[in-house]
Design an enzyme around this catalytic site. Structure first.
Site, PDB file in Angstrom:
ATOM      1  N   CYS A   1      -3.421   6.880   7.663  1.00 39.85           N
ATOM      2  CA  CYS A   1      -2.068   7.235   8.117  1.00 39.85           C
ATOM      3  C   CYS A   1      -2.050   7.407   9.637  1.00 39.85           C
ATOM      4  O   CYS A   1      -1.094   7.027  10.297  1.00 39.85           O
ATOM      5  CB  CYS A   1      -1.599   8.535   7.465  1.00 39.85           C
ATOM      6  SG  CYS A   1      -1.338   8.410   5.696  1.00 39.85           S
TER       7      CYS A   1
ATOM      8  N   CYS B   1       0.818  -1.210   0.000  1.00 38.31           N
ATOM      9  CA  CYS B   1       0.000   0.000   0.000  1.00 38.31           C
ATOM     10  C   CYS B   1       0.855   1.264   0.000  1.00 38.31           C
ATOM     11  O   CYS B   1       0.336   2.361  -0.145  1.00 38.31           O
ATOM     12  CB  CYS B   1      -0.921   0.052   1.211  1.00 38.31           C
ATOM     13  SG  CYS B   1      -2.028  -1.334   1.319  1.00 38.31           S
TER      14      CYS B   1
END
Lengths: 402, 300
Positions: free
Chosen positions: B106, B35
């Site tokens: 994140c 990713c």
């Protein structure tokens, strides 16, 4: 500080000659080209001139083979859906794994409607194997759609040869040439290509204008019906100003084709050599010896592309990346994955795409800026030690999936 | 480009506590290289007090991944391990003045690195307990895995069901095609077919009876109260910049507000309103459009 624009495969600035040619069509030349009176008549003639200018750049036999559309994506959809409608018994499509989403997403949606799509694979340099292609060509195939040049790496596909092979098998051939037009010589009258898509804003015309080239005699079913415009093949009142602009842009592109393939190419090569000489653990992706003259795609290992772009942007340099983060998806670019570029490099790919407006000074400024940016991010990277990548980096840092 | 806050940009351009920590006694490695985001968090924990005396990060990732890592280290330095474990991903996002919905993961990665590092210190094995899928609903940041799991757990049948249970699709509604595809896939596994005209489940209240307020639905009064609460929460931040925001009226899904002082005419007004709109949508679980108005123009 003025910006340095190296993202011309995304879009280009409108040439000043193009803008000047367009302006009257927003003011006094507002007529509908279909109208008989003097207001419309002049606009009609201007569109005729533009059509000839596009015809000339593409080397098309007839100006009636040029259909103006709203964009490259519309041209792509029109081409494929037309073939499926014209050949309703043929339920297969051939394309490649590295096409633009305008083709790939359409094909994926057609798979849900029970069409079979053959996706031709590419090798590590992004090249096709024509034997694989020959194996899937059959009377069940309605259309082959293969891009002329890849938008990310610039890699060129042998579309003229592939069109001949399709022709021998009795299959229609379409090429998405939005990146190629104006950068490589094209002579459609000498080719077996049945349909070709181009997009104005990739060659210094405005956004919102495209073309579908349709070889005379190719069976065709319009996407938009409801008007006689474009000889009934694309209904809807003409975007006259943008068509006029595209005509001028095509004429300029024809005149600059040699410049693109000499001066712009040399600038691109200088950028490539300058960066590779100064940055370790970086490599060019795609088919280096057979690509567009303006495109350079470099993978910077062990760092991520969006972070590179943000730091480049801070220095006034515009480029783009194949990382997952720039698009908000979970996967890096499908083009990089198709070429089997490892994840630690695929996320760090940066595309620099030049135009005839770039200068040697700009290129030198980019060469000076890139090494520091890469070094700054590598200092943060868990794969990078004091002087280079960790030995056996993937074993030294193997995070738990989160 | 993403709409990153100034704080995100600051922490990206000038990351705090970057690099490995000398004499670190706890390390957490999380993320997924496929990713494109991975993070190593190192802590120096005082064995007597369990206070985090130093923290450092190394991140392979985008601007917001680096900023989230930097923010995390700033937040937890000086905390005890138990205090640090209470830090949520929302705390990290708030510290950065918000993250775009596509980038919330994140902050999740930051929290997980912290959990992994604490587990490492305590000699435990940290196990990742969430799986992330393709982001489907961008208004409420709901991914495909969450939608799939909720459909299975509650035998959902329609897009409306999915919206009621997860909020996904309740905003701009452009993800409804994606939700239908997930429904079709899950139902196919159970040998059923997705029917776009099926009644939502449980059967909706007949329209002729007046719906009593249920747990899911707000009364008008509750709804306006919630809107007021959200507006009140953002006011101190605006007042600090010599501005203010006033709630004028609520008309259907339009929330009319008046920007006052330094806020009105400010170039950041659009961003402020966007932020308020996002918070209102999250609080109410429905699509809200925040419209700036002049006070005298309303209700006249």
């Amino acid at each position: 500080m003025t910006g340095i624009y190296l993202d011309n495969n995304a879009t280009t600035q409108v040439a000043s000659e193009v803008l000047n040619a367009m302006l009257p069509y927003f003011t006094e030349q507002f007529g509908n080209p279909s109208s008989l009176h003097q207001f419309g008549n002049k606009v009609g003639f201007a569109i005729k001139t533009a059509r000839e200018q596009v015809q000339s750049l593409l080397g098309a036999e007839l100006d009636s083979e040029i259909i103006f559309t709203s964009c490259g994506t519309e041209s792509d959809s029109t081409a494929i859906l037309s073939a499926l409608k014209a050949y309703p018994k043929r339920k297969e499509i051939i394309t490649t794994t590295v096409e633009h989403p305008a083709i790939l997403e359409l094909c994926k949606s057609l798979e849900k409607d029970d069409y079979t799509v053959h996706y031709l694979k590419v090798d590590g340099k992004g090249r096709l194997n024509l034997d694989d292609y020959r194996k899937v060509l059959s009377p069940q195939v309605a259309i082959v759609s293969v891009m002329w040049a890849n938008n990310e790496t610039g890699t060129l596909f042998p579309v003229e040869r592939m069109a001949e092979m399709a022709h021998e098998a009795g299959v229609l051939f379409h090429t998405d040439a939005v990146q190629a037009v104006g950068k490589v010589p094209i002579d459609l009258k000498a080719s077996k290509i049945d349909m070709l898509s181009l997009s104005g804003h990739k060659l210094h015309a405005p956004k919102g204008i495209g073309v579908l080239y349709l070889k005379r005699g190719t069976r065709f079913r319009p996407l938009l019906r409801g008007g006689h415009q474009e000889r009934g093949r694309r209904a809807g009142t003409e975007n006259a100003a943008a068509i006029v602009g595209l005509g001028v842009a095509c004429e300029l592109a024809g005149r600059h084709l040699g410049y693109e393939n000499s001066t712009v190419m040399r600038l691109r090569d200088r950028l490539q050599d300058g960066i590779l000489a100064a940055v370790p653990n970086a490599f060019v992706t795609g088919d280096v010896l057979n690509r567009l003259p303006n495109t350079l795609n470099i993978a910077f290992e062990y760092i991520e592309g969006e972070a590179i772009l943000m730091l480049l942007n801070k220095e006034g340099i515009a480029a783009s990346s194949g990382s997952a983060c720039t698009s908000g998806s979970l996967e890096p670019s499908h083009v990089m994955r198709a070429m089997n570029i490892p994840f630690t490099a695929a996320h760090g790919t940066v595309r620099f795409s030049l135009s005839r407006y770039n200068t040697p000074e700009e290129i030198e400024r980019v060469i000076a800026a890139v090494p520091g940016i890469v070094a700054k991010l590598r200092k943060l990277s868990p794969y990078w030690g004091d002087n280079g990548p960790l030995e056996n980096p993937e074993a030294m840092f193997a995070p738990a999936y989160a | 480009m993403w709409d990153y806050s100034e704080t995100v940009k600051d922490h990206f351009y000038n990351p705090r506590n970057a690099g490995s920590v000398d004499a670190a006694n706890a390390t957490g490695d999380v993320g997924s290289i496929s990713c494109g985001d991975a993070l190593r968090l190192q802590l120096k924990v005082n064995p007597e007090t369990e206070v985090i005396e130093d923290a450092g990060f190394q991140t392979f990732g985008c601007g917001s991944a680096i900023a989230s890592s930097s923010a995390l280290t700033e937040i937890i330095k000086g905390m005890t391990l138990d205090q640090a474990l209470k830090v949520t991903n929302q705390d990290i996002a708030d510290y950065l003045d918000g993250l775009p919905p596509e980038k919330m993961h994140c902050s999740v990665m930051g929290r997980e690195a912290l959990q992994a590092a604490v587990a490492d210190y305590r000699g435990e094995t940290w196990k990742d307990d969430h799986e992330e899928g393709q982001l489907i609903c961008k208004c409420f940041a709901i991914d495909a895995v969450m939608i799939e799991d909720t459909i299975r757990a509650n035998n959902l049948r329609t897009v409306e069901d999915v919206t009621n249970y997860t909020k996904a699709g309740g905003g701009c509604s452009s993800c409804h095609e994606g939700i239908e595809e997930i429904l079709a896939k899950v139902l196919a596994e159970q040998g059923m077919e997705f029917d776009p005209e099926a009644n939502s489940w449980p059967t909706p209240i007949p329209t002729e009876t007046i719906p009593a307020p249920t747990a899911g639905k707000l009364t008008n009064l509750q709804r306006i109260k919630k809107i007021e609460d959200v507006i009140d929460q953002v006011r101190p931040a605006l007042q600090a910049d010599r501005g203010d925001i006033e709630l004028i009226d609520v008309q259907g899904n339009q929330v009319l507000v008046h920007l006052v002082g330094a806020c009105s005419g400010c170039q950041m007004a659009g961003m402020t309103l966007g932020g308020v709109q996002q918070q209102l949508m999250e609080a109410l679980g429905e699509f809200i459009h925040v419209v700036p108005v002049q006070r005298k123009a309303v209700g006249g």
